[in-house]
Design an enzyme around this catalytic site. Structure first.
Site, mmCIF file in Angstrom:
data_model
loop_
_atom_site.group_PDB
_atom_site.id
_atom_site.type_symbol
_atom_site.label_atom_id
_atom_site.label_comp_id
_atom_site.label_asym_id
_atom_site.label_seq_id
_atom_site.Cartn_x
_atom_site.Cartn_y
_atom_site.Cartn_z
ATOM 1 N N LYS A 76 10.525 3.884 2.308
ATOM 2 C CA LYS A 76 9.376 4.283 1.486
ATOM 3 C C LYS A 76 8.275 4.731 2.442
ATOM 4 O O LYS A 76 8.025 4.076 3.465
ATOM 5 C CB LYS A 76 8.915 3.090 0.642
ATOM 6 N N SER A 151 5.705 2.414 -8.047
ATOM 7 C CA SER A 151 5.441 3.457 -7.079
ATOM 8 C C SER A 151 6.600 3.796 -6.154
ATOM 9 O O SER A 151 6.592 4.836 -5.513
ATOM 10 C CB SER A 151 4.254 3.046 -6.219
ATOM 11 N N SER A 175 6.351 -2.277 -8.636
ATOM 12 C CA SER A 175 6.729 -1.012 -7.987
ATOM 13 C C SER A 175 8.130 -0.959 -7.408
ATOM 14 O O SER A 175 8.589 0.107 -7.010
ATOM 15 C CB SER A 175 5.729 -0.675 -6.882
#
Lengths: 481, 482, 95
Positions: A76, A151, A175
């Protein structure tokens, strides 16, 4: 090859069936061919990935490979990677190349894993749909106009599309779990303090926790084996022994006590969602678990508490982006005030600005007690509910999300409708507990996840429960067309 | 109207740790800009603070030294504001739960009395970097080497009533932190910085007036001047029937002027909240006991000991005992000289004068305590005259010699104190001065005293400067007056 | 709870974010909605409840006072927007 699990790839590398260079090239090719549809990567590390793969093959030939040596994975784009651009999905860090590694990055590096690239995310991890990224929205592989969740939507979409076998993620209010649910994969948010936050760009420090996204519980366990552990560079990291999370996956579930929070199973829950979750719970009963209802009387206050605490912490955490030492800087500032206000106006997107302003407001003179302090007190009430419930049962189960993946643009007009996406996940961050999302069925042709919540540091038990479910079901093996 | 002056101080004391409060970067002074500013100090994304144990040890030692309550649980908070020398956009500090609670410091006043100044609390926090105002094409330069240096901010109650009291307190605090070894005390490098809160009230009135804060005074002299200046400014306003505006002021010591700091474009709202990257710090008995065992002798105790052990008067004991380095120097000198009073005189006389003239600290005196002690031995046993002693002192100071006896020998400064030999010289010299002797005999007592020099000159010449002048005078008087 | 334009302008200034009139209008609506959501908090009875700053009741660990960092100015300033003579440059700082 890209349908194999991390565990299978690890065995293939060990047996010499495939080399890391071949494997890495395969995934790089897939990203090149497929990611135009998903936009799940912000940066692809073509050259450095192949270099790392060569080193991994060399290391293996020297006989000191780890289970991760040569395994490709994605990061990420919130974890700092030395020499590789780390954007956090923001214009503010569009050209930011950190000269240091996050602790999580360093751990994968030490294990010999190969970083394929940096995945897309909501800007500064603030969002539930991956639509707030400066680098464009990510699309869910399960439906061309569906959001992948957020996210960590880039990481989840990349795994679901077979562009990487595994990806790191972070979870501040859901997330990891919500994208896992939307993309039909398995995700784990560990106990707060289990995974180092050093070099993981902060959104809300007391809620942020790094975690894992992969297809199966077993792969999540393999990731956590690398990521978990004490870090002297993070004051909130917990110095506590890390078990081998793969060692206990096979244990039977007989006698496992499951609690179903009645506040999460109300009339307002979509019947198809409720049915899917109840079917999954019934599967657990077949595996020997017992089920009872429990209560989380303050659960309904979690979103309100979260949307004070997280923005308040964020408002200070994001003050460092001032155009002085790194990152975006406006052109020709006429004075200091102009430097700050224009740099931050240009560098941050709308949702980030909203949260900074809400947080600033909640901390400002005259509002501190009514908002911030009140929210911190409610946070304790929410936590106590979980502590009490987990005295009665081993794990709690609920839907991960109120619905399957929604359509892009559907919830962008009013931030509050987007915030309500996290209704089942957010309280767990307030409490700091570990939780997983496990693929548990399909609703309207889209995957939905079962959330499993455990007591502090019970990751091994959660992974065990998820793995046993996955031995009995095949939801986690379903792939988008 | 008669006015009471009310003064409270906030003092930033830089702690003499090796590393910063939240990172392993060096705190050494004088490095090239930004070479001691690393990822954490620069607030690079994702970096996190880890507190320095030594900073807590020093803060607790300070707390014990001022008889304060130690904060068993202290919490860091974020104080939010934007400034280019503040990389995170907030200062990590303590507010509600500081490491040091209420305590007190006693100061000695000129009239011999002493006064207790209450300390409200002292908290740990990080220093900011520096903005350099030289012109870089119309820009300022930022050096973040100092960013993250540990500070304790000591906050007094408004217990001082004059500039003299405030300066006495400041000096006492300086003496305390240097004696503890927790601060290098170098004010020219900003190791201690004072903010002064001042208000006036009609004499005898209970309620305090509106106060102003004068910031960042870094010498005792400027502090004294700034207080005098501000008291006068407020008095002028009040006596003209005006009101004092609560504000922060900057004092320019070179011009003896002050001005209000530019009104900020918004009211300050620091939005303090507990720093989520740091956990509460708990201080247990073991830690406190360890800190207590590290406490050196403190100024008040040392002063008492100096009076007792060396028979010094209150003034000398206070002065020499008040400064740790000076006290160490003095004791080393006395261990050689065995004459405390004479040593005290030399340390406070010749030595202090030379240090002041060259703007040096006692810690970098070119003369060691041992050397001064050896010199005093030779003064006390009459081996050298006081004029000769000054010459030896000079030679030691400039490094022309390092052994007192060797310098005396090489320069022929040894004084002749053999009365037989001196008497012979007096007889010989007087034999050549019959006229002067006659004049002396006719003169009155007052005139005679003046005429002594006329005999001493030739005598010193005859003895090649080595005759003991005291003995010469005695012998002369005896011979002339007989 | 509603939030006024003045509040929004004040908060934007505190947060150092430039906002134009159009944005203030949008923020008035969005932040107002968020505050309505957040106002549920006021219904909770929190008497005698201690505020919770961290999920775990952990205690801060302290670090030994040892220098672990070396000079990396070149690497850090390579990614800085404006530097000269080892300094970060900003528009003139006036106290």
């Amino acid at each position: 090859m890209h349908n194999k699990s991390v565990a299978e790839l690890s065995r293939a590398l060990a047996s010499g069936e495939v080399s890391s260079v071949e494997l890495t090239q395969h995934f790089l090719d897939r990203i090149k061919q497929e990611d135009g549809k998903y936009n799940s990567f912000i940066t692809v590390c073509e050259d450095s990935a192949l270099d790392e793969a060569r080193l991994a093959d060399e290391r293996r030939s020297q006989g000191n490979a780890t289970p991760w040596t040569g395994i490709p994975f994605a990061q990420k784009d919130i974890f700092c990677t030395n020499g590789v651009r780390t954007t956090c999905g923001s214009r503010m860090l569009e050209n930011f190349i950190p000269p240091y590694d996050a602790t999580v990055t360093a751990r994968f590096r030490d294990a010999g894993a190969v970083c394929l690239g940096k995945t897309n995310l909501d800007e500064f991890a603030m969002g539930s749909s991956n639509e707030s990224s400066h680098f464009g929205a990510t699309t869910n592989p399960w439906g061309e106009n569906r959001v992948p969740g957020g996210s960590s939507g880039g990481s989840a979409a990349a795994v679901a599309a077979g562009l990487t076998p595994a990806a790191t993620a972070t979870d501040t209010g859901g997330s990891i779990r919500q994208p896992a649910s939307f993309c039909g994969i398995t995700g784990l948010k560990p106990t707060y303090g289990r995974v180092s936050r050093y070099g993981m760009i902060a959104y809300a420090s007391s809620l942020d926790q790094g975690g894992t996204l992969a297809r199966s519980a077993e792969d999540n366990a393999m990731m956590l084996n690398i990521m978990a552990g004490f870090d002297p560079k993070d004051s909130t990291s917990i110095d506590r022994e890390v078990p081998d999370y793969t060692a206990t996956l096979g244990e039977p579930l007989k006698g496992l006590k499951i609690g179903l929070p009645k506040e999460y199973f109300t009339d307002q829950l979509d019947p198809a969602m409720a049915q899917t979750i109840r079917t999954a719970v019934a599967e657990y009963e077949k595996l020997g678990a017992t089920v009872k209802e429990v209560s989380l009387p303050n659960a309904h206050l979690a979103i309100a508490a979260y949307y004070v605490i997280a923005p308040a912490e964020a408002s200070a955490n994001l003050s460092r982006f001032d155009g002085v030492r790194y990152g975006h800087r406006c052109s020709d500032p006429k004075d200091l005030m102009d430097l700050y206000t224009r740099t931050r106006e240009e560098g941050f997107g709308e949702e980030v600005k909203r949260r900074i302003m809400i947080g600033t407001y909640a901390l400002s003179a005259g509002y501190f007690d009514a908002y911030f302090l009140k929210a911190q007190k409610v946070r304790r009430l929410v936590q106590q509910d979980f502590v009490n419930a987990l005295k009665e049962v081993d794990v709690l189960m609920s839907p991960t999300c109120p619905s399957p993946a929604f359509v892009q643009g559907e919830k962008t007009s009013d931030p509050v409708t987007m915030y309500l996406e996290d209704i089942f996940t957010i309280a767990i961050n307030l409490a700091g507990l570990p939780a997983m999302s496990v693929p548990a069925g399909m609703v309207n042709g889209l995957p939905v996840g079962l959330q499993i919540i455990g007591d502090y540091f019970s990751e091994a038990r959660l992974l065990n429960a998820a793995h046993q479910f996955q031995l009995a079901t095949d939801w986690h093996q379903r792939k988008p067309a | 109207m008669q006015w009471d002056v009310v003064i409270g101080l906030e003092i930033h004391v830089q702690l003499a740790t090796r590393t910063k409060i939240f990172s392993g970067s060096s705190t050494a002074f004088g490095a090239e800009p930004n070479t001691q500013a690393n990822a954490v100090d620069l607030a690079m994304p994702g970096t996190l603070p880890v507190p320095n144990e030594q900073a807590f040890r020093y803060a607790v030692m300070f707390g014990l030294a001022i008889d304060a309550d130690i904060g068993r649980r202290s919490v860091f908070e974020r104080k939010n504001y934007f400034y280019p020398d503040l990389p995170k956009g907030y200062q990590t500090t303590q507010l509600e739960q500081p490491i040091v609670g209420p305590g007190h410091v006693d100061i000695d006043l000129a009239d011999g009395s002493s006064k207790r100044i209450r300390i409200h609390h002292a908290h740990l926090e990080e220093d900011a970097g520096k903005s350099l105002h030289e012109d870089f094409h119309g820009m300022s330069g930022i050096d973040l080497n100092r960013a993250g240096t540990p500070l304790i901010e000591v906050v007094t109650e408004p217990d001082m009533r004059s500039a003299e009291e405030a300066v006495a307190f400041a000096k006492k605090l300086h003496s305390l932190v240097t004696s503890l070894g927790i601060c290098d005390g170098d004010m020219s490098q900003g190791s201690m910085r004072f903010d002064v809160n001042i208000s006036l009230k009609p004499k005898g009135q209970e309620a305090f007036g509106t106060r102003t804060e004068t910031k960042n005074l870094n010498s005792f002299r400027f502090m004294e001047q700034a207080i005098a200046h501000e008291v006068e400014r407020q008095m002028d306003i009040l006596e003209d029937g005006g009101v004092i505006v609560q504000e922060t002021r900057l004092y320019n010591g070179d011009r003896d002027e002050s001005r209000s700091m530019r009104t900020k474009e918004e009211a300050n709202d620091y939005r303090y909240f507990p720093c989520p990257d740091l956990l509460p710090v708990e201080i247990d008995d073991t830690f406190i006991d360890d800190c207590r065992s590290r406490l050196p002798e403190l100024p008040d105790a040392r002063k008492a000991r100096f009076k007792e052990q060396y028979g010094l008067n209150d003034y000398d004991a206070g002065l020499l005992g008040g400064d740790a380095s000076l006290a160490t120097f003095f004791e080393e000198a006395v261990s050689h000289s065995k004459d405390a009073k004479l040593t005290a005189n030399w340390v406070q006389g010749e030595l202090s004068a030379r240090l002041n003239a060259e703007d040096r600290l006692i810690s970098d005196s070119p003369i060691s305590g041992a050397q001064l002690g050896d010199l005093i031995v030779r003064i006390a046993d009459d081996s050298i005259s006081s004029a000769g002693a000054k010459k030896v002192f000079d030679a030691l100071w400039t490094g022309e010699g390092d052994n007192v006896d060797a310098i005396i020998e090489a320069r022929g400064l040894k004084q002749v104190s053999d009365t037989g030999a001196l008497e012979a010289m007096v007889d010989e010299v007087l034999a050549g001065m019959p006229e002067q002797i006659a004049q002396y005999k006719e003169a009155d007592e007052k005139k005679r005293k003046k005429m002594m020099g006329g005999f001493m000159g030739p005598l010193m010449k005859a003895s090649k400067g080595q005759g003991n002048p005291k003995l010469f005078t005695e012998i002369l008087k005896k011979k002339l007056d007989s | 709870m509603t939030i006024s334009r003045e509040d929004i302008e004040k908060v934007a200034l505190l947060a150092r974010i430039r906002v134009n009139d159009q944005q203030v209008t949008e923020l008035e609506k969005d932040l107002g909605n968020i505050l309505n959501l957040v106002d549920q908090l006021q219904s909770a009875d929190t008497e005698n409840v201690k505020p919770m700053a961290h999920p775990l009741d952990a205690i801060q660990r302290l670090r030994p006072d040892e220098v672990t960092e070396s000079n990396q100015r070149e690497a850090f300033q390579a990614i800085a927007p404006a530097t000269e003579a080892g300094l970060y440059l900003v528009p003139k700082v006036i106290d």
